[in-house]
Design a protein around this motif. Structure first.
Motif, PDB file in Angstrom:
ATOM      1  N   ALA A  56       0.828  -1.211   0.000  1.00 38.89           N
ATOM      2  CA  ALA A  56       0.000   0.000   0.000  1.00 38.89           C
ATOM      3  C   ALA A  56       0.866   1.265   0.000  1.00 38.89           C
ATOM      4  CB  ALA A  56      -0.915  -0.012   1.221  1.00 38.89           C
ATOM      5  N   LEU A  57       1.977   1.243   0.746  1.00 39.90           N
ATOM      6  CA  LEU A  57       2.815   2.452   0.843  1.00 39.90           C
ATOM      7  C   LEU A  57       3.872   2.538  -0.259  1.00 39.90           C
ATOM      8  CD1 LEU A  57       3.686   2.853   4.655  1.00 39.90           C
ATOM      9  CD2 LEU A  57       2.146   4.265   3.303  1.00 39.90           C
ATOM     10  N   LYS A  58       4.137   1.381  -0.897  1.00 36.07           N
ATOM     11  CA  LYS A  58       5.162   1.298  -1.955  1.00 36.07           C
ATOM     12  C   LYS A  58       6.545   1.752  -1.455  1.00 36.07           C
ATOM     13  CE  LYS A  58       1.922   1.510  -5.797  1.00 36.07           C
ATOM     14  NZ  LYS A  58       0.830   1.045  -4.979  1.00 36.07           N
ATOM     15  N   VAL A  59       6.892   1.299  -0.269  1.00 34.59           N
ATOM     16  CA  VAL A  59       8.238   1.539   0.272  1.00 34.59           C
ATOM     17  C   VAL A  59       8.777   0.190   0.770  1.00 34.59           C
ATOM     18  CG1 VAL A  59       7.807   3.955   0.943  1.00 34.59           C
ATOM     19  CG2 VAL A  59       7.383   2.129   2.607  1.00 34.59           C
ATOM     20  N   PRO A  60      10.105   0.036   0.843  1.00 35.70           N
ATOM     21  CA  PRO A  60      10.654  -1.259   1.273  1.00 35.70           C
ATOM     22  C   PRO A  60      10.510  -1.517   2.772  1.00 35.70           C
ATOM     23  CG  PRO A  60      12.432   0.268   0.773  1.00 35.70           C
ATOM     24  CD  PRO A  60      11.158   0.991   0.450  1.00 35.70           C
ATOM     25  N   VAL A  61      10.586  -2.786   3.128  1.00 33.71           N
ATOM     26  CA  VAL A  61      10.590  -3.184   4.540  1.00 33.71           C
ATOM     27  C   VAL A  61      12.035  -3.473   4.940  1.00 33.71           C
ATOM     28  CG1 VAL A  61       9.848  -4.935   6.216  1.00 33.71           C
ATOM     29  CG2 VAL A  61       8.315  -4.273   4.345  1.00 33.71           C
ATOM     30  N   ILE A  62      12.456  -2.904   6.060  1.00 33.35           N
ATOM     31  CA  ILE A  62      13.756  -3.276   6.629  1.00 33.35           C
ATOM     32  C   ILE A  62      13.455  -4.078   7.889  1.00 33.35           C
ATOM     33  CG2 ILE A  62      15.915  -2.427   7.639  1.00 33.35           C
ATOM     34  CD1 ILE A  62      15.526   0.140   5.957  1.00 33.35           C
ATOM     35  N   LEU A  81      18.937   2.535   5.459  1.00 34.66           N
ATOM     36  CA  LEU A  81      18.069   3.719   5.309  1.00 34.66           C
ATOM     37  C   LEU A  81      18.688   4.763   4.384  1.00 34.66           C
ATOM     38  CD1 LEU A  81      16.573   4.357   8.867  1.00 34.66           C
ATOM     39  CD2 LEU A  81      15.336   3.742   6.788  1.00 34.66           C
ATOM     40  N   GLU A  82      20.017   4.751   4.291  1.00 35.01           N
ATOM     41  CA  GLU A  82      20.675   5.743   3.438  1.00 35.01           C
ATOM     42  C   GLU A  82      20.754   5.302   1.974  1.00 35.01           C
ATOM     43  OE1 GLU A  82      23.226   8.000   6.922  1.00 35.01           O
ATOM     44  OE2 GLU A  82      24.275   6.563   5.637  1.00 35.01           O
ATOM     45  N   SER A  83      20.298   4.087   1.686  1.00 34.35           N
ATOM     46  CA  SER A  83      20.352   3.636   0.292  1.00 34.35           C
ATOM     47  C   SER A  83      19.186   4.253  -0.487  1.00 34.35           C
ATOM     48  CB  SER A  83      20.309   2.109   0.217  1.00 34.35           C
ATOM     49  OG  SER A  83      18.983   1.674   0.400  1.00 34.35           O
ATOM     50  N   HIS A  84      19.330   4.330  -1.827  1.00 42.45           N
ATOM     51  CA  HIS A  84      18.304   4.988  -2.652  1.00 42.45           C
ATOM     52  C   HIS A  84      16.951   4.286  -2.587  1.00 42.45           C
ATOM     53  CE1 HIS A  84      20.640   8.232  -4.038  1.00 42.45           C
ATOM     54  NE2 HIS A  84      21.553   7.458  -4.630  1.00 42.45           N
ATOM     55  N   ASP A  85      16.964   2.987  -2.286  1.00 40.22           N
ATOM     56  CA  ASP A  85      15.697   2.250  -2.142  1.00 40.22           C
ATOM     57  C   ASP A  85      14.761   2.942  -1.157  1.00 40.22           C
ATOM     58  OD1 ASP A  85      16.799   0.321  -3.655  1.00 40.22           O
ATOM     59  OD2 ASP A  85      16.861  -1.238  -2.097  1.00 40.22           O
ATOM     60  N   CYS A  86      15.357   3.617  -0.189  1.00 39.61           N
ATOM     61  CA  CYS A  86      14.557   4.212   0.900  1.00 39.61           C
ATOM     62  C   CYS A  86      14.316   5.705   0.698  1.00 39.61           C
ATOM     63  CB  CYS A  86      15.235   3.954   2.246  1.00 39.61           C
ATOM     64  SG  CYS A  86      15.334   2.199   2.637  1.00 39.61           S
ATOM     65  N   ASP A  87      14.520   6.203  -0.530  1.00 41.56           N
ATOM     66  CA  ASP A  87      14.325   7.636  -0.793  1.00 41.56           C
ATOM     67  C   ASP A  87      12.907   8.092  -0.460  1.00 41.56           C
ATOM     68  OD1 ASP A  87      16.906   7.992  -1.535  1.00 41.56           O
ATOM     69  OD2 ASP A  87      16.530   8.092  -3.710  1.00 41.56           O
TER      70      ASP A  87
END
Ligand code: AP5
Length: 211
Positions: A23-29, A72-78
């Motif tokens: 739903a949020l279209k962000v990755p899970v860490i 968190l600093e990787s582009h995946d988490c922009d």
């Protein structure tokens, strides 16, 4: 959006993270999954973490904080991320302030006796980390992951004695993190005892998502 999922072991954080992510279209860490991958690959981190995890203790803060910062600093988490299992101590929450802000902290509320039952029936995919429950959330084909077809297994730390220790550790070291975010004004409680769908519906409402 940076979302953190707090809650006892087995409260349903991983199950909900997999749904909210779509739903949020962000990755899970997930720090637990990152550590299990490190153990499987026998990396330095994995070798240092294994004994703590097998015994139900937290891995030392210094091993975890740098790992999460790097992710968190990787582009995946922009566009944000869902943090499942971090921060788990007040020291981790304070350290995170230096490199990332938390928008919403969700605290899954599930009594210990429900947790014990859930952990006894949990089955986990060693490949894609999807979790199931033999009664409450069974896979379509017994013993096989719906998502990737791998044979499901039981996590070492789901042994009842280790679950008891993990619950003690949660109450002592992770519950104070709830109060930390309460003080910041961004803590929301989620009643985690309903079905998976009922729990998701509460989360979507808190996040203002029309799913
Ligand atoms: P981690 O992997 O993070 O484990 P955990 O927090 O103990 O959480 P779990 O993965 O066990 O449970 P969950 O809340 O995700 O529940 P799930 O959705 O699977 O950490 C493992 C270890 O790594 C720690 O003990 C520690 O050693 C180390 N570690 C990790 N992060 C760390 C950190 N930041 N600092 C230091 N050490 C760290 O659901 C459980 C079961 O219930 C499943 O069977 C599921 O199908 C079922 N279920 C889910 N929702 C429902 C529902 N609503 N109704 C009925 N059944 C449900």
């Amino acid at each position: 959006m940076k979302l953190i999922l707090l809650g006892a072991p087995g409260a349903g954080k991983g199950t909900q993270a997999a749904l909210i992510k779509n739903a949020l279209k962000v990755p899970v860490i997930s720090t637990g999954n990152l550590l299990r991958e490190a153990i499987a690959q026998q990396t330095e981190l994995g070798m240092q973490a294994q004994a703590y995890m097998d015994n139900g203790h937290l891995v030392p803060d210094e091993l975890i904080i740098g790992l999460v910062k790097e992710k968190l600093e990787s582009h995946d988490c922009d566009n944000g991320a869902i943090l499942d299992g971090f921060p788990r101590t007040v020291a981790q929450a304070e350290a995170m302030e230096a490199f990332s802000q938390v928008d919403v902290a969700l605290s899954f509320e599930v009594p210990d006796e429900v947790i014990v039952k859930r952990m006894a029936g949990r089955r986990t995919c060693p490949k894609c980390h999807t979790t199931f429950h033999v009664e409450d959330n069974p896979p379509k084909v017994e013993g096989i992951c719906d998502k990737c077809g791998e044979t499901l297994g039981i996590r070492h730390d789901d042994d009842p004695e280790v679950v008891t220790r993990r619950l003690e550790v949660y109450h002592e070291q992770t519950e104070p993190v709830k109060h930390y975010y309460e003080g910041k004004g961004n803590l929301h409680s989620v009643i985690g005892t309903g079905s998976v769908e009922e729990t998701s519906a509460q989360i979507y409402k808190i996040l203002g998502l029309n799913v």
